[in-house]
Design a protein around this motif. Structure first.
Motif, PDB file in Angstrom:
ATOM      1  N   ASP A 132      51.073  46.971  53.356  1.00  0.00           N
ATOM      2  CA  ASP A 132      51.805  46.413  54.394  1.00  0.00           C
ATOM      3  C   ASP A 132      50.912  45.521  55.087  1.00  0.00           C
ATOM      4  N   THR A 133      51.362  44.388  55.822  1.00  0.00           N
ATOM      5  CA  THR A 133      50.476  43.530  56.552  1.00  0.00           C
ATOM      6  C   THR A 133      51.150  43.740  58.036  1.00  0.00           C
ATOM      7  N   GLU A 134      50.305  43.358  59.032  1.00  0.00           N
ATOM      8  CA  GLU A 134      50.689  43.464  60.337  1.00  0.00           C
ATOM      9  C   GLU A 134      50.154  42.168  60.882  1.00  0.00           C
ATOM     10  N   THR A 135      51.150  41.666  61.891  1.00  0.00           N
ATOM     11  CA  THR A 135      50.837  40.234  62.674  1.00  0.00           C
ATOM     12  C   THR A 135      50.242  40.549  64.184  1.00  0.00           C
ATOM     13  N   ILE A 136      49.017  40.261  64.578  1.00  0.00           N
ATOM     14  CA  ILE A 136      48.339  40.454  65.865  1.00  0.00           C
ATOM     15  C   ILE A 136      47.961  39.136  66.386  1.00  0.00           C
ATOM     16  N   ASP A 137      48.573  38.911  67.671  1.00  0.00           N
ATOM     17  CA  ASP A 137      48.106  37.624  68.237  1.00  0.00           C
ATOM     18  C   ASP A 137      48.400  36.319  67.403  1.00  0.00           C
ATOM     19  N   GLY A 138      49.339  36.437  66.368  1.00  0.00           N
ATOM     20  CA  GLY A 138      49.567  35.200  65.666  1.00  0.00           C
ATOM     21  C   GLY A 138      48.907  35.257  64.346  1.00  0.00           C
ATOM     22  N   ARG A 139      47.821  36.204  64.215  1.00  0.00           N
ATOM     23  CA  ARG A 139      47.108  36.121  62.846  1.00  0.00           C
ATOM     24  C   ARG A 139      47.448  37.273  61.832  1.00  0.00           C
ATOM     25  N   GLU A 140      47.917  37.229  60.588  1.00  0.00           N
ATOM     26  CA  GLU A 140      48.349  38.212  59.824  1.00  0.00           C
ATOM     27  C   GLU A 140      47.160  39.253  59.461  1.00  0.00           C
ATOM     28  N   TYR A 141      47.191  40.307  59.258  1.00  0.00           N
ATOM     29  CA  TYR A 141      46.264  41.329  58.797  1.00  0.00           C
ATOM     30  C   TYR A 141      46.724  42.456  57.928  1.00  0.00           C
ATOM     31  N   SER A 142      45.876  42.784  56.866  1.00  0.00           N
ATOM     32  CA  SER A 142      46.351  43.513  55.832  1.00  0.00           C
ATOM     33  C   SER A 142      45.918  45.172  56.437  1.00  0.00           C
ATOM     34  N   ARG A 143      46.656  46.093  55.994  1.00  0.00           N
ATOM     35  CA  ARG A 143      46.348  47.410  56.238  1.00  0.00           C
ATOM     36  C   ARG A 143      45.364  47.909  55.298  1.00  0.00           C
ATOM     37  N   ALA A 144      45.117  47.367  54.034  1.00  0.00           N
ATOM     38  CA  ALA A 144      44.218  47.543  53.194  1.00  0.00           C
ATOM     39  C   ALA A 144      43.254  46.522  52.757  1.00  0.00           C
ATOM     40  N   LYS A 145      41.877  46.840  52.213  1.00  0.00           N
ATOM     41  CA  LYS A 145      41.265  45.749  51.836  1.00  0.00           C
ATOM     42  C   LYS A 145      41.847  45.334  50.289  1.00  0.00           C
ATOM     43  N   LEU A 146      41.917  44.190  50.173  1.00  0.00           N
ATOM     44  CA  LEU A 146      42.201  43.665  48.773  1.00  0.00           C
ATOM     45  C   LEU A 146      41.310  43.022  48.086  1.00  0.00           C
ATOM     46  N   TYR A 147      41.110  43.308  46.800  1.00  0.00           N
ATOM     47  CA  TYR A 147      40.023  42.664  45.660  1.00  0.00           C
ATOM     48  C   TYR A 147      40.821  41.771  44.942  1.00  0.00           C
ATOM     49  N   PRO A 148      40.159  40.449  44.767  1.00  0.00           N
ATOM     50  CA  PRO A 148      41.103  39.504  43.947  1.00  0.00           C
ATOM     51  C   PRO A 148      40.485  39.851  42.306  1.00  0.00           C
ATOM     52  N   VAL A 149      41.555  39.574  41.557  1.00  0.00           N
ATOM     53  CA  VAL A 149      41.283  39.776  39.979  1.00  0.00           C
ATOM     54  C   VAL A 149      40.814  38.738  39.414  1.00  0.00           C
ATOM     55  N   SER A 150      39.642  38.660  39.141  1.00  0.00           N
ATOM     56  CA  SER A 150      38.757  37.318  38.522  1.00  0.00           C
ATOM     57  C   SER A 150      39.169  37.112  37.316  1.00  0.00           C
ATOM     58  N   GLU A 151      38.958  35.913  36.790  1.00  0.00           N
ATOM     59  CA  GLU A 151      39.520  35.417  35.371  1.00  0.00           C
ATOM     60  C   GLU A 151      37.981  35.937  34.582  1.00  0.00           C
ATOM     61  N   PRO A 152      38.225  36.349  33.415  1.00  0.00           N
ATOM     62  CA  PRO A 152      37.012  36.529  32.467  1.00  0.00           C
ATOM     63  C   PRO A 152      36.059  35.420  32.461  1.00  0.00           C
ATOM     64  N   SER A 153      34.934  35.975  32.684  1.00  0.00           N
ATOM     65  CA  SER A 153      33.607  34.971  32.948  1.00  0.00           C
ATOM     66  C   SER A 153      32.538  35.265  31.755  1.00  0.00           C
ATOM     67  N   LEU A 154      31.870  34.233  31.528  1.00  0.00           N
ATOM     68  CA  LEU A 154      30.737  34.155  30.554  1.00  0.00           C
ATOM     69  C   LEU A 154      29.527  35.111  31.031  1.00  0.00           C
ATOM     70  N   THR A 155      28.950  35.950  30.129  1.00  0.00           N
ATOM     71  CA  THR A 155      27.865  36.797  30.581  1.00  0.00           C
ATOM     72  C   THR A 155      26.712  35.832  30.536  1.00  0.00           C
ATOM     73  N   THR A 156      26.020  36.039  31.542  1.00  0.00           N
ATOM     74  CA  THR A 156      24.563  34.965  31.737  1.00  0.00           C
ATOM     75  C   THR A 156      23.516  35.311  31.083  1.00  0.00           C
ATOM     76  N   ILE A 157      23.115  34.094  30.191  1.00  0.00           N
ATOM     77  CA  ILE A 157      21.953  34.249  29.165  1.00  0.00           C
ATOM     78  C   ILE A 157      20.795  34.103  29.982  1.00  0.00           C
ATOM     79  N   GLN A 158      19.861  35.046  29.963  1.00  0.00           N
ATOM     80  CA  GLN A 158      18.525  34.866  30.832  1.00  0.00           C
ATOM     81  C   GLN A 158      17.450  34.552  29.775  1.00  0.00           C
ATOM     82  N   THR A 159      16.859  33.627  29.928  1.00  0.00           N
ATOM     83  CA  THR A 159      15.708  33.077  29.171  1.00  0.00           C
ATOM     84  C   THR A 159      14.432  32.786  29.956  1.00  0.00           C
ATOM     85  N   SER A 160      13.413  32.368  29.396  1.00  0.00           N
ATOM     86  CA  SER A 160      12.072  32.182  30.136  1.00  0.00           C
ATOM     87  C   SER A 160      11.410  30.763  29.722  1.00  0.00           C
TER      88      SER A 160
END
Length: 246
Positions: free
Chosen positions: A19-47
């Motif tokens: 659930d969310t709660e609005t305090i002084d006009g600003r909306e807050y979430s009761r839980a910490k949310l994490y975005p689901v990211s798109e699949p990404s390339l694995t970084t190639i490390q070279t020298s």
């Protein structure tokens, strides 16, 4: 095994946490949310910088958007993709990190240690040859003979610091240490060279940087120029498909 009431209670707590709660006009979430990211390339490390050129020229991963080639500092170069539309994040397909070269600036070194470092860690030129000749002739007023047959060394010592032949110690000295990718010219810097003695101990050599870090900008300029002048990179840079950042 959970009974029905336990399951219902867990469902209720889950719903409350989301659930969310609005305090002084600003909306807050009761839980910490994490975005689901798109699949990404694995970084190639070279020298090497050449591997970055090859990656971009061959388009190994079939990238279609504009690329940003970022010269982060004298020892790191990264390639970033354009910001993805949905989340406005970027991928880092390749990262080049120059091999680390250990240096001993502002450290008192024995003559032997200094000679090895100067030969292994610097571009050899007239200045390094002059310093090597000078340092190789140093003796304490204590040192009457320095015999070296390649296996053992014998030294007789007194006190003080002189040269076998009276020669001035050059200052400042202009040297080019290996501090960036070896594919580009190593920037020249001013250094202060000091010879020291401490009582009856053997003399030592101290080399201190004296350019305020200006070499870093010069090294980054050399890296950017390397990419701009590379035959495989010119078309992409000219068409603004690859943008170089410093």
């Amino acid at each position: 095994m959970f009974d029905k009431s336990t399951i219902e209670k867990l469902q209720e707590l889950t719903m409350q946490a989301a659930d969310t709660e609005t305090i002084d006009g600003r909306e807050y979430s009761r839980a910490k949310l994490y975005p689901v990211s798109e699949p990404s390339l694995t970084t190639i490390q070279t020298s090497t910088l050449e591997s970055v050129v090859q990656y971009i020229a061959d388009n190994i991963d079939g990238l279609t958007d504009k690329l940003f080639l970022h010269v982060i500092d004298p020892t790191r170069v990264a390639v970033y993709t354009s910001a993805r539309k949905q989340w406005r994040d970027r991928e880092t397909p390749i990262l080049a990190i120059a091999p680390e070269q250990k240096h001993f600036f502002q450290n008192e070194l024995s003559i032997e240690q200094f000679i090895v470092w100067l030969q292994a860690g610097f571009v050899q030129d007239e200045m390094t040859a002059q310093i090597l000749k000078l340092v190789g002739n140093i003796t304490s007023t204590a040192v009457q003979n320095w015999d070296d047959d390649g296996i053992t060394q014998a030294v007789s010592a007194k006190v003080g610091l002189t040269l076998k032949q009276t020669e001035p110690v050059p200052n400042p000295v202009i040297l080019r240490p290996f501090r960036t990718f070896t594919e580009v010219e190593q920037p020249a810097s001013r250094f202060v060279l000091r010879l020291k003695t401490n009582g009856e101990k053997p003399p030592t050599v101290l080399l201190t940087e004296g350019d305020g870090g200006a070499w870093k900008k010069a090294a980054m300029d050399n890296i950017a120029a390397y990419f701009k002048k590379h035959d495989c990179m010119e078309p992409s840079i000219d068409n603004r498909n690859v943008i170089i950042l410093q």
